[in-house]
Design a protein around this motif. Structure first.
Motif, PDB file in Angstrom:
ATOM      1  N   LEU A   1       0.635  -0.999  -0.076  1.00  0.00           N
ATOM      2  CA  LEU A   1      -0.094  -0.069   0.097  1.00  0.00           C
ATOM      3  C   LEU A   1       0.435   0.530  -0.020  1.00  0.00           C
ATOM      4  O   LEU A   1       1.861   1.305   0.995  1.00  0.00           O
ATOM      5  CB  LEU A   1      -0.526   0.298   1.445  1.00  0.00           C
ATOM      6  N   GLU A   2       0.532   2.273  -0.836  1.00  0.00           N
ATOM      7  CA  GLU A   2       1.752   3.786  -1.088  1.00  0.00           C
ATOM      8  C   GLU A   2       0.550   4.450  -0.643  1.00  0.00           C
ATOM      9  O   GLU A   2      -0.555   4.553  -1.567  1.00  0.00           O
ATOM     10  CB  GLU A   2       2.250   3.656  -2.027  1.00  0.00           C
TER      11      GLU A   2
ATOM     12  N   THR B   1      -4.898   6.142  -0.910  1.00  0.00           N
ATOM     13  CA  THR B   1      -3.430   5.273  -1.291  1.00  0.00           C
ATOM     14  C   THR B   1      -3.856   4.441  -2.506  1.00  0.00           C
ATOM     15  O   THR B   1      -5.267   4.493  -3.628  1.00  0.00           O
ATOM     16  CB  THR B   1      -4.462   4.263  -0.409  1.00  0.00           C
TER      17      THR B   1
ATOM     18  N   LEU C   1      -1.684  -2.000  -3.907  1.00  0.00           N
ATOM     19  CA  LEU C   1      -0.952  -2.771  -5.495  1.00  0.00           C
ATOM     20  C   LEU C   1      -1.323  -4.320  -5.499  1.00  0.00           C
ATOM     21  O   LEU C   1      -0.845  -5.300  -4.488  1.00  0.00           O
ATOM     22  CB  LEU C   1       0.938  -2.551  -5.424  1.00  0.00           C
TER      23      LEU C   1
ATOM     24  N   ARG D   1      -2.232  -2.083 -10.197  1.00  0.00           N
ATOM     25  CA  ARG D   1      -2.500  -0.700  -9.004  1.00  0.00           C
ATOM     26  C   ARG D   1      -3.510  -0.196  -9.234  1.00  0.00           C
ATOM     27  O   ARG D   1      -4.578   0.244 -10.401  1.00  0.00           O
ATOM     28  CB  ARG D   1      -1.934   0.640  -9.709  1.00  0.00           C
TER      29      ARG D   1
ATOM     30  N   GLU E   1     -10.604   0.652   2.599  1.00  0.00           N
ATOM     31  CA  GLU E   1     -10.133   1.373   4.807  1.00  0.00           C
ATOM     32  C   GLU E   1      -8.933   0.109   4.997  1.00  0.00           C
ATOM     33  O   GLU E   1      -8.288  -0.198   6.326  1.00  0.00           O
ATOM     34  CB  GLU E   1     -10.707   1.828   5.460  1.00  0.00           C
ATOM     35  N   ARG E   2      -9.826  -1.406   4.969  1.00  0.00           N
ATOM     36  CA  ARG E   2      -9.057  -2.557   5.915  1.00  0.00           C
ATOM     37  C   ARG E   2      -8.303  -3.576   4.935  1.00  0.00           C
ATOM     38  O   ARG E   2      -8.408  -4.374   5.666  1.00  0.00           O
ATOM     39  CB  ARG E   2     -10.129  -2.810   6.278  1.00  0.00           C
ATOM     40  N   VAL E   3      -7.998  -3.232   3.736  1.00  0.00           N
ATOM     41  CA  VAL E   3      -6.845  -3.511   3.241  1.00  0.00           C
ATOM     42  C   VAL E   3      -5.219  -3.612   3.676  1.00  0.00           C
ATOM     43  O   VAL E   3      -5.313  -2.127   3.910  1.00  0.00           O
ATOM     44  CB  VAL E   3      -6.425  -3.404   1.282  1.00  0.00           C
ATOM     45  N   VAL E   4      -5.033  -4.780   3.804  1.00  0.00           N
ATOM     46  CA  VAL E   4      -3.632  -5.134   4.762  1.00  0.00           C
ATOM     47  C   VAL E   4      -2.620  -6.200   3.334  1.00  0.00           C
ATOM     48  O   VAL E   4      -3.335  -6.574   2.533  1.00  0.00           O
ATOM     49  CB  VAL E   4      -3.277  -5.677   5.862  1.00  0.00           C
ATOM     50  N   PRO E   5      -1.499  -5.051   3.534  1.00  0.00           N
ATOM     51  CA  PRO E   5      -1.103  -6.058   2.732  1.00  0.00           C
ATOM     52  C   PRO E   5      -0.998  -7.830   2.724  1.00  0.00           C
ATOM     53  O   PRO E   5      -0.690  -7.998   3.917  1.00  0.00           O
ATOM     54  CB  PRO E   5       0.989  -5.699   2.624  1.00  0.00           C
TER      55      PRO E   5
END
Lengths: 353, 497
Positions: A242-243, A265, A268, A280, A318-322
């Motif tokens: 996440l960038e 945000t 990727l 992306r 908002e809850r996405v994590v790598p």
């Protein structure tokens, strides 16, 4: 009589609608959603089932009023509804237009909005039109297909849980900037009744069948729920990073429709099979743009969603994590959103401001 | 008509300072024109062979750069130039996949476009011009290694050059030249000393992968060999003329390395001068001290002559009332074995010394590096003062080397690694360890840690979850101090970037 063949929304249908309407609204606030569900269930119990009318069955010259929740849905759980907010709002619009409302229509069929619209129809004793003004969720009051069809949001009325009714008449197209501070002053949320339109307008402007689609989706289990929206899969892959991003509109653009609360945000995603492309996703509350190896594969106003690889749930961006395995899918927006005017109103990436 | 400038030539001889290149660097694609693009849509009309310079909106975000790369690929553009400020890890990968060079340039993008346009308009500037310019500049630079290396850096764009001594220590230039990276071209040119021995090595590393760039680099490095050898010759001549110069240089050298723990910078004129004289500068070392049994004036020439004929190696230098020498312990033995052998040899040499005086000797060592030499020489001088004439004693029994070896960092590294073992086993790229260290540094605030690490906050919280699973919870008060200490010990030497 036509009324005999009309579909009815009873507690069983409400249960399905509640599930189906929530499906795409991944960010819905749990407590607010429960309040809205209890509210709609109470109105159905008190006033009986609500008729679900296809748009072409509304009298062409009959007045329809759009209902939606304005403000922060979290506030709904903190300041509980009195129950008569929709009636007060609809009556205020009737006073301003000098006509009686004949049907209630949803601004969008998402979570609390669908349930409060249903509660309004039950409380007012009016049928609910099977469809909504948007086809998806967009943040501003005037971001609707009704606006594109030439119908104005005003005159509109806000009814607050404190018993206030605020009416807004405005010759301008943009009422959001007026309504926002009013809602804040009213305690965080209000029921809005607006877009007084004739039944004839609905036939052309409405996204048809969204309510029955949500009910149908809610009646199914697991991944089959999703089928009702005819999603197109873009890829299956893993979130690798996440960038922070200046956002899909650039750092100093005025293209962003409103100051949204979250930060832009970039998500990727590495495709797991096939071409193994790098996706992306430019997200700001919603995913607004999807690139695969730099090529645009989907963009707002089409609805781009991240779905968990395992159980097919739609993820709140908002809850996405790598590390998550996700499917990226796109649900096509109503055709009117793809016209130049529609893209401009929806604040689509690349649309002229 | 002249052949157009190619992307490879632009990157090799190019006028663009401080450029990072992603994707292919050796493309023979000719650059036909330069175009400034501020909106991604404008790329639809770009002609093949264009160098696309991104400004404004088109240069504002990683996604616009990626879209540009894609369009550049579709339109067969020659390359894409973006400001270095763009966050381009992912865009860099895409440039590689699509085969479109992405040049990240420091400075104002419009200036870049102008410079680029003038280079494209005059493609004849080439390799010959570069070499000729280098020869002129090196000739003017004189013999000092720093000046010679500065010229090399000036004339070889995007190339790092270092002059290293026999130990591999950098005498002048940039240590980054020695980094071993598969994506860069390396050239090494040996530099002989005035006697034909090995003085050092010139190493150049460039990110350019053009096939003939290595040849150009080694041609230019060859031009620098003669001045460097001349520098060594000059230094040796000067020191041999004066014993005092050698003593002064030794004092300066020891002083320099006594302070090196803080300094950390190995490039300096003192070390360079020592290497020019052939002094051993890399460990393991052995140190000797010799003391005549009677004070004799002008003993120096006789002693040094004897030492260079019969001694055990290294220079013999007057130091604190005695004579000292040191050299590197070489061979296949362990340092301890080599040291023991050196001690026996000195004992034999001292016993059989044929000089007007009898000599007492002392040995100290083995020493890890030059930073231990000063104290070791002091110990040896002191020990030689109490040794009986004709004998050699060991001076290092309770010397400072042992104290140095017991410095906390070494002592703590193993327990630190044991404490963090589960984390280190799971941590492929060091990100978890760095995240843990930063979280502890900032008192556990993920947002602050994210800002310091330059990653998204959710990335930090996800890593924090992993850290907890691995038993390294920075919020556990029982563990916090130990974890912080372990992070400091493990990160200090390698991660000081």
């Amino acid at each position: 009589m036509t009324a005999v063949t009309d579909r009815l929304i009873r507690p069983a249908e409400l249960a399905h609608l509640a599930v189906g309407a929530r499906f795409l609204a991944a960010g819905a606030e749990e407590s607010a959603y429960q309040v809205a569900l209890d509210w709609a269930a109470a109105e159905l119990a008190a006033h009986g089932p609500v008729r679900l009318l296809p748009a072409d069955r509304v009298a062409p010259d009959g007045l329809c009023v759009a209902i939606t929740l304005a403000g922060a849905s979290a506030a709904l759980a903190e300041s509980l509804p009195a129950g008569d907010e929709p009636v007060r709002a609809v009556r205020a619009v009737e006073r301003m237009t000098g006509r009686r409302a004949e049907a209630v229509v949803l601004l969008n069929t998402a979570a609390e909005n669908a349930l409060i619209g249903l509660a309004a129809a039950a409380r007012c004793g009016l049928p609910l039109v099977d469809g909504d003004a948007c086809g998806r969720v967009l943040p501003l009051l005037e971001q609707t297909l009704f606006t594109l069809a030439g119908a104005a949001a005003a005159p509109l009325a806000l009814a607050t849980p404190g018993g206030d009714v605020v009416t807004v008449e405005s010759p301008r197209g943009s009422v959001e900037e007026l309504v926002r501070p009013l809602v804040l002053a009213a305690g965080g949320w209000a029921v809005v009744a607006g877009y007084p339109v004739d039944g004839a307008v609905l036939v052309d402007a409405l996204v048809h069948g969204t309510v029955s689609r949500a009910i149908e989706a809610g009646s199914k289990e697991g991944a089959a729920r999703f089928g009702a929206w005819r999603p197109r899969r873009l890829c299956r892959g893993r979130v690798v990073a996440l960038e922070p991003s200046p956002g899909p509109y650039g750092p100093d653009s005025t293209g962003t429709p409103v100051a949204l609360p979250s930060r832009p945000t970039s998500i990727l995603v590495d495709e797991e099979d096939g071409l193994r492309r790098r996706f992306r996703l430019e997200a700001h509350n919603d995913v607004l743009l999807a690139l695969a190896d730099g090529a645009v594969v989907a963009a707002a106003p089409d609805h781009i969603l991240l779905v968990t690889g395992g159980d097919g749930r739609v993820l709140d961006v908002e809850r996405v994590v790598p590390g998550l395995t996700v499917e990226v899918v796109v649900i096509e927006a109503a055709p009117a959103w793809h016209t130049p005017e529609g893209r401009a109103l929806a604040g689509a990436v690349g649309a002229l401001p | 008509m002249t052949r157009p400038l190619t992307v490879a030539e632009l990157l090799r001889h190019g006028p663009l300072p401080a450029t990072t290149v992603h994707g292919p660097t050796d493309l023979p694609t000719g650059i036909l024109s330069v175009r400034i693009v501020d909106r991604v849509e404008s790329l639809d009309t770009v002609q093949p062979g264009t160098a696309v310079v991104l400004v404004g909106h088109a240069a504002s975000a990683a996604w616009t750069v990626e879209m540009t790369l894609r369009k550049a690929w579709e339109q067969a553009a020659a390359c894409v130039v973006a400001p270095a400020a763009v966050r381009a890890d992912s865009a860099g990968e895409l440039a590689g996949r699509l085969g479109v060079p992405l040049l990240l340039v420091e400075g104002e993008p419009l200036d870049t476009a102008v410079v680029l346009a003038s280079a494209v308009a005059r493609p004849e500037a080439g390799r010959a011009a570069l070499t000729a310019r280098a020869a002129q500049r090196i000739a003017r630079a004189g013999h000092r290694p720093e000046a010679v290396l500065a010229v090399l850096h000036d004339v070889l764009p995007r190339t790092s050059v270092a002059l290293t001594g026999p130990s591999g220590a950098v005498l002048a230039g940039r240590a980054s030249a020695l980094l071993d990276s598969p994506s860069s071209a390396h050239v090494r040119v040996p530099v002989p000393d005035p006697d034909g021995g090995h003085l050092g090595t010139l190493t150049a590393r460039s990110s350019s992968r053009a096939p003939d760039w290595a040849a150009t680099m080694s041609e230019v490095l060859d031009l620098a060999v003669a001045p460097l050898t001349a520098w060594a010759a000059g230094e040796r001549l000067r020191t041999e003329r004066s014993e005092r110069a050698a003593s002064a240089l030794l004092t300066a050298l020891l002083d320099r390395y006594a302070r090196e723990a803080e300094a950390g910078d190995a490039t300096d004129s003192v070390t360079s001068a020592a290497i020019a004289l052939g002094w051993a500068t890399h460990g393991p070392l052995v140190a000797y001290a010799l003391r005549p049994d009677s004070a004799v004036a002008d003993a120096g020439p006789l002693l040094t002559a004897w030492w260079s004929r019969a001694g055990t190696g290294g220079p013999l230098i007057a130091y604190r009332g005695a004579w000292v020498a040191w050299h590197t312990l070489s061979g296949d033995e362990t340092p301890a074995e080599a040291f023991a052998r050196a001690e026996r040899r000195l004992a034999a040499v001292v016993a059989e010394a044929v000089t007007p005086w009898r000599l007492a000797g002392a040995v100290a060592g083995p020493l890890a590096d030059l930073s231990a030499l000063g104290p070791a020489l002091d110990d040896a001088v002191a020990a030689a003062g109490v040794a009986r004439p004709g004998t050699v004693v060991r001076a290092d029994r309770a010397g400072s080397a042992q104290l140095l070896a017991a410095l906390p960092r070494d002592a703590l590294r193993r327990p630190a690694a044991a404490l963090l073992a589960p984390l280190l086993a799971a941590d492929r790229d060091g990100a978890l360890l760095r995240t843990l260290a930063v979280l502890l540094d900032v008192g556990g605030a993920p947002s602050t840690a994210a800002a310091r690490l330059g990653v998204h906050r959710n990335t930090v919280t996800a890593r924090l979850e992993r850290l907890r699973v691995l038993g390294c919870d920075p919020d556990d008060p029982e563990l916090r101090l130990a974890l912080h200490l372990a992070c400091q010990v493990l990160l200090e030497p390698d991660d000081a970037r």
